[in-house]
Design a protein around this motif. Sequence first.
Motif, mmCIF file in Angstrom:
data_model
loop_
_atom_site.group_PDB
_atom_site.id
_atom_site.type_symbol
_atom_site.label_atom_id
_atom_site.label_comp_id
_atom_site.label_asym_id
_atom_site.label_seq_id
_atom_site.Cartn_x
_atom_site.Cartn_y
_atom_site.Cartn_z
ATOM 1 N N GLY A 234 0.806 -1.213 0.000
ATOM 2 C CA GLY A 234 0.000 0.000 0.000
ATOM 3 C C GLY A 234 0.841 1.265 0.000
ATOM 4 O O GLY A 234 0.315 2.359 -0.147
ATOM 5 N N ARG A 235 2.149 1.133 0.158
ATOM 6 C CA ARG A 235 3.006 2.295 0.291
ATOM 7 C C ARG A 235 3.953 2.490 -0.896
ATOM 8 O O ARG A 235 4.489 3.565 -1.074
ATOM 9 N N ASP A 236 4.178 1.472 -1.660
ATOM 10 C CA ASP A 236 5.258 1.522 -2.642
ATOM 11 C C ASP A 236 4.792 0.885 -3.947
ATOM 12 O O ASP A 236 4.324 -0.255 -3.963
ATOM 13 N N ILE A 237 4.942 1.617 -5.040
ATOM 14 C CA ILE A 237 4.495 1.136 -6.337
ATOM 15 C C ILE A 237 5.212 -0.154 -6.723
ATOM 16 O O ILE A 237 4.661 -0.995 -7.446
ATOM 17 N N ARG A 238 6.438 -0.362 -6.225
ATOM 18 C CA ARG A 238 7.168 -1.589 -6.545
ATOM 19 C C ARG A 238 6.448 -2.812 -6.011
ATOM 20 O O ARG A 238 6.398 -3.854 -6.674
ATOM 21 N N TYR A 239 5.901 -2.703 -4.796
ATOM 22 C CA TYR A 239 5.202 -3.839 -4.203
ATOM 23 C C TYR A 239 3.859 -4.088 -4.889
ATOM 24 O O TYR A 239 3.414 -5.228 -5.017
ATOM 25 N N ILE A 240 3.226 -3.008 -5.326
ATOM 26 C CA ILE A 240 1.983 -3.180 -6.080
ATOM 27 C C ILE A 240 2.260 -3.948 -7.366
ATOM 28 O O ILE A 240 1.519 -4.853 -7.748
ATOM 29 N N TRP A 241 3.356 -3.625 -8.038
ATOM 30 C CA TRP A 241 3.717 -4.305 -9.278
ATOM 31 C C TRP A 241 4.039 -5.772 -9.019
ATOM 32 O O TRP A 241 3.610 -6.658 -9.762
ATOM 33 N N ILE A 242 4.762 -6.057 -7.933
ATOM 34 C CA ILE A 242 5.059 -7.443 -7.575
ATOM 35 C C ILE A 242 3.771 -8.209 -7.301
ATOM 36 O O ILE A 242 3.611 -9.361 -7.724
ATOM 37 N N MET A 243 2.835 -7.575 -6.593
ATOM 38 C CA MET A 243 1.566 -8.235 -6.293
ATOM 39 C C MET A 243 0.792 -8.540 -7.575
ATOM 40 O O MET A 243 0.221 -9.633 -7.723
ATOM 41 N N LEU A 244 0.768 -7.600 -8.505
ATOM 42 C CA LEU A 244 0.043 -7.829 -9.759
ATOM 43 C C LEU A 244 0.679 -8.966 -10.562
ATOM 44 O O LEU A 244 -0.025 -9.780 -11.166
ATOM 45 N N GLN A 245 1.998 -9.032 -10.559
ATOM 46 C CA GLN A 245 2.683 -10.129 -11.247
ATOM 47 C C GLN A 245 2.319 -11.470 -10.606
ATOM 48 O O GLN A 245 2.078 -12.454 -11.311
ATOM 49 N N SER A 246 2.278 -11.495 -9.277
ATOM 50 C CA SER A 246 1.939 -12.734 -8.576
ATOM 51 C C SER A 246 0.495 -13.135 -8.817
ATOM 52 O O SER A 246 0.187 -14.325 -8.968
ATOM 53 N N LEU A 247 -0.393 -12.159 -8.862
ATOM 54 C CA LEU A 247 -1.794 -12.449 -9.168
ATOM 55 C C LEU A 247 -1.918 -13.087 -10.537
ATOM 56 O O LEU A 247 -2.648 -14.074 -10.719
ATOM 57 N N TYR A 248 -1.194 -12.539 -11.519
ATOM 58 C CA TYR A 248 -1.216 -13.112 -12.868
ATOM 59 C C TYR A 248 -0.730 -14.556 -12.844
ATOM 60 O O TYR A 248 -1.341 -15.445 -13.457
ATOM 61 N N LYS A 249 0.381 -14.808 -12.145
ATOM 62 C CA LYS A 249 0.923 -16.166 -12.078
ATOM 63 C C LYS A 249 -0.063 -17.118 -11.413
ATOM 64 O O LYS A 249 -0.230 -18.264 -11.853
ATOM 65 N N TYR A 250 -0.720 -16.643 -10.360
ATOM 66 C CA TYR A 250 -1.680 -17.492 -9.657
ATOM 67 C C TYR A 250 -2.866 -17.840 -10.558
ATOM 68 O O TYR A 250 -3.271 -19.004 -10.663
ATOM 69 N N MET A 251 -3.427 -16.836 -11.216
ATOM 70 C CA MET A 251 -4.590 -17.071 -12.076
ATOM 71 C C MET A 251 -4.211 -17.909 -13.290
ATOM 72 O O MET A 251 -4.990 -18.764 -13.731
ATOM 73 N N HIS A 252 -3.037 -17.680 -13.836
ATOM 74 C CA HIS A 252 -2.593 -18.469 -14.975
ATOM 75 C C HIS A 252 -2.416 -19.936 -14.586
ATOM 76 O O HIS A 252 -2.709 -20.836 -15.379
ATOM 77 N N LYS A 253 -1.975 -20.178 -13.370
ATOM 78 C CA LYS A 253 -1.756 -21.546 -12.894
ATOM 79 C C LYS A 253 -3.061 -22.257 -12.579
ATOM 80 O O LYS A 253 -3.259 -23.418 -12.963
ATOM 81 N N TRP A 254 -3.966 -21.585 -11.872
ATOM 82 C CA TRP A 254 -5.166 -22.241 -11.336
ATOM 83 C C TRP A 254 -6.430 -21.971 -12.143
ATOM 84 O O TRP A 254 -7.462 -22.601 -11.903
ATOM 85 N N GLY A 255 -6.353 -21.043 -13.081
ATOM 86 C CA GLY A 255 -7.533 -20.697 -13.879
ATOM 87 C C GLY A 255 -8.071 -19.335 -13.499
ATOM 88 O O GLY A 255 -8.164 -19.001 -12.319
ATOM 89 N N TRP A 256 -8.425 -18.561 -14.496
ATOM 90 C CA TRP A 256 -8.866 -17.190 -14.267
ATOM 91 C C TRP A 256 -10.285 -17.166 -13.727
ATOM 92 O O TRP A 256 -11.216 -17.681 -14.331
ATOM 93 N N THR A 257 -10.449 -16.546 -12.566
ATOM 94 C CA THR A 257 -11.757 -16.315 -11.957
ATOM 95 C C THR A 257 -11.936 -14.830 -11.806
ATOM 96 O O THR A 257 -11.236 -14.189 -11.005
ATOM 97 N N LEU A 258 -12.832 -14.258 -12.605
ATOM 98 C CA LEU A 258 -12.946 -12.798 -12.632
ATOM 99 C C LEU A 258 -13.697 -12.255 -11.429
ATOM 100 O O LEU A 258 -13.320 -11.254 -10.854
ATOM 101 N N TRP A 259 -14.799 -12.939 -11.067
ATOM 102 C CA TRP A 259 -15.578 -12.470 -9.917
ATOM 103 C C TRP A 259 -16.233 -13.615 -9.167
ATOM 104 O O TRP A 259 -16.768 -13.472 -8.115
#
Length: 259
Positions: A234-259
Amino acid sequence: MEHNVSLSFTIVTYNNQDKIKNTILSIITAVDDVFPYKIYIVDNESTDKTLEIVKCIKHKSIEIVASENRGFGFGHNVVLNRLQSTYHFIVNPDIQIKNSQSLQIMINYMNENPNVGLLSPLILNEDGSIQYLFRNQPTVLDAAIRFAGKKILRKRQEKFINLESGYNHILPIENASGSFMLVRTDIFKAVGGFDERYFMYYEDTDLTRKINEISSAMFVPTASVIHSWERANGRDIRYIWIMLQSLYKYMHKWGWTLW
């Protein structure tokens, strides 16, 4: 000392000089003379006084392991093949185990429920208030509104953290927090530990899901730990970018669930 049960703990550190001593001492206080145990301190190339402080805590159960900084999961996996314990604790460097009673509750639950591979306790702030980390599997929507503030789609956010449960019942958990986990060592090894493709974020969600495929993960609020939580993303754009990359990896691995 209880027979036939041994414990291991891994703390992955990176510039945690302000908190690491209290974390280690809380473990020693809770476990000493109760269970045989080992504490692995895996240091991810700290540049502050973290290692110096750890080395000053002269205790036979502490082993320091140097690691290249390839992320949270990689750090915990460094000792995977060394573990010979019955139960293994994954511990953040800003955690304190309240007392030996809390630890004993966790061990007793695992002893009495051999089908459970992962236990997530109630995680509290330093003032005793609850950190709402009894979470469901994430969707893209859940991840998006995390940054939007507590008033945006509030009912949806409350559903994601299972607020209606009251946080006072033992229930299955889909998405346990990596700040503190108790796992059966053989189950942890069977799933290959953490997926090292995540540098930070979602590796705990991924691990919970893997363990649920071969055993079960449970939220056990009768036991609790204290967590000095800092939301770095919540404080640093670098961590937000890391989180978004991890979210992509998670969804790509387990299947995309939008909502």
